[in-house]
Design an enzyme around this catalytic site. Sequence first.
Site, PDB file in Angstrom:
ATOM      1  CB  THR A 234      47.855  72.027  64.292  1.00  0.00           C
ATOM      2  OG1 THR A 234      48.969  72.101  63.388  1.00  0.00           O
ATOM      3  CG2 THR A 234      47.929  73.154  65.299  1.00  0.00           C
ATOM      4  CB  CYS A 318      25.685  58.762  61.621  1.00  0.00           C
ATOM      5  SG  CYS A 318      26.424  59.742  62.903  1.00  0.00           S
TER       6      CYS A 318
HETATM    7  C1  PLP Z   1      27.055  56.233  70.083  1.00  0.00           C
HETATM    8  C2  PLP Z   1      27.720  57.188  69.154  1.00  0.00           C
HETATM    9  N1  PLP Z   1      28.938  56.910  68.682  1.00  0.00           N
HETATM   10  C3  PLP Z   1      29.581  57.738  67.864  1.00  0.00           C
HETATM   11  C4  PLP Z   1      29.011  58.913  67.455  1.00  0.00           C
HETATM   12  C5  PLP Z   1      29.778  59.828  66.544  1.00  0.00           C
HETATM   13  O1  PLP Z   1      30.317  60.866  67.319  1.00  0.00           O
HETATM   14  P1  PLP Z   1      31.019  62.124  66.639  1.00  0.00           P
HETATM   15  O2  PLP Z   1      29.940  62.960  66.071  1.00  0.00           O
HETATM   16  O3  PLP Z   1      31.740  62.785  67.785  1.00  0.00           O
HETATM   17  O4  PLP Z   1      31.960  61.604  65.613  1.00  0.00           O
HETATM   18  C6  PLP Z   1      27.739  59.250  67.911  1.00  0.00           C
HETATM   19  C7  PLP Z   1      27.071  60.485  67.479  1.00  0.00           C
HETATM   20  O5  PLP Z   1      26.344  60.546  66.547  1.00  0.00           O
HETATM   21  C8  PLP Z   1      27.068  58.359  68.783  1.00  0.00           C
HETATM   22  O6  PLP Z   1      25.842  58.626  69.238  1.00  0.00           O
END
Ligand code: PLP
Length: 384
Positions: A234, A318
């Site tokens: 959705t 991350c």
């Molecule tokens: C260059 C890059 N790619 C991907 C991401 C991941 O994005 P999202 O949090 O929207 O999954 C980030 C963010 O941390 C990013 O800086």
Amino acid sequence: MAAVYLDHAATTPIDPAVAEVMQAALRLANPGSPHAAGREASAHVEAARAAVAARVGARADELIWTSGATEADNLAILGTQSLSDPGHLVCARTEHKAVLDPVRQLERAGWRVSWLKPGPDAVVDAAAVLDAVRPDTRLVTVMHVNNETGAVQDIARIGQGLADHPALFHVDAAQSLAWLPIDVTAMGIDLLALSAHKCHGPTGIGALVIRRGRARVRPLLFGGGQERGLRPGTLAAHQILGFAKAVERLDADPSAYERVAALRERLWEGLRKVGGVIRNGHPEMIAPHLLNVTFADVHGESLVFSLPELLLSQGSACTAGGDEASYVLRALGRSDAEARASLRLSLGRGTTAADVEVAIEQICGAVRRLRSVAPLAVETGRVA
Ligand SMILES: Cc1ncc(COP(=O)(O)O)c(C=O)c1O
């Protein structure tokens, strides 16, 4: 004193106008429903699709919604390439994990990967990217703006160089959407990953642009016909409308680029006075919001713990929490200890001159203190 937020590369504060639109959109019906309320929600979602697509020079029917750039990167890579049919691809070592991890999955399945190193200035040479392309290359993936150093890649040059090659060109533009013009046609991009929360929109929504007639994508999720079956589930109308509003609002502050770039330069000028500091990244091919600095003879974790009033990080959110030193800084030639003694400072549209002065004072103070109490705590190479 309120903490100073210098972590815009991790996420940006939501624009109040975006929050307002989202609040109203929470009342929308399921955009997939056939009744009048569903059709109304669908009309809003389609207007948002057209607006976000137009921002990057794409047609509305070339954009599908995802949960963010991570999902868009995964879909771009694993949805176009097959684990059971290995080929060759080109990827920079300094890509975000959302790209590196799917590429490593392909590599484990027998794909050959040309891993490209950036120069010491963090920029991956466009000529080196094109040199790595072979007749059997199926995918080239290079991010627009690096999330740790801010390095801007010459995407248009790579795209133009690939114009007559069948390889797909994928670009992660999560960090650039807020700051740089993007035109998938002019830049020769086949697959473009976007994220709303890097440009004052909500978390949990992003998009993948899939150029018509170039890329064929297979879904990674199953269970519904939404988004032409490529991304079932959705549609989150409130997030989608929030994303479109955030994109629209980027133009409301036309002086933002110059202002933030000037603040970033002031921050650098202030920090370099403490001595033994190196700037990680090209001084010009850099997005306005990022500054990455290494401090010699400082224990990195102690430095971060000494700065409770500054909200910042040492690298990608991350990978934060892990013990790993930044692989991006390691690829630039920094040692493990140097990478750990580095700060990623990311500014935003709301950052003020006063914030920058507080950051300079606090960081320089902490560096001096740490150097005086534990001068040899970490053996880093001395940096200029
Ligand atoms: C260059 C890059 N790619 C991907 C991401 C991941 O994005 P999202 O949090 O929207 O999954 C980030 C963010 O941390 C990013 O800086």
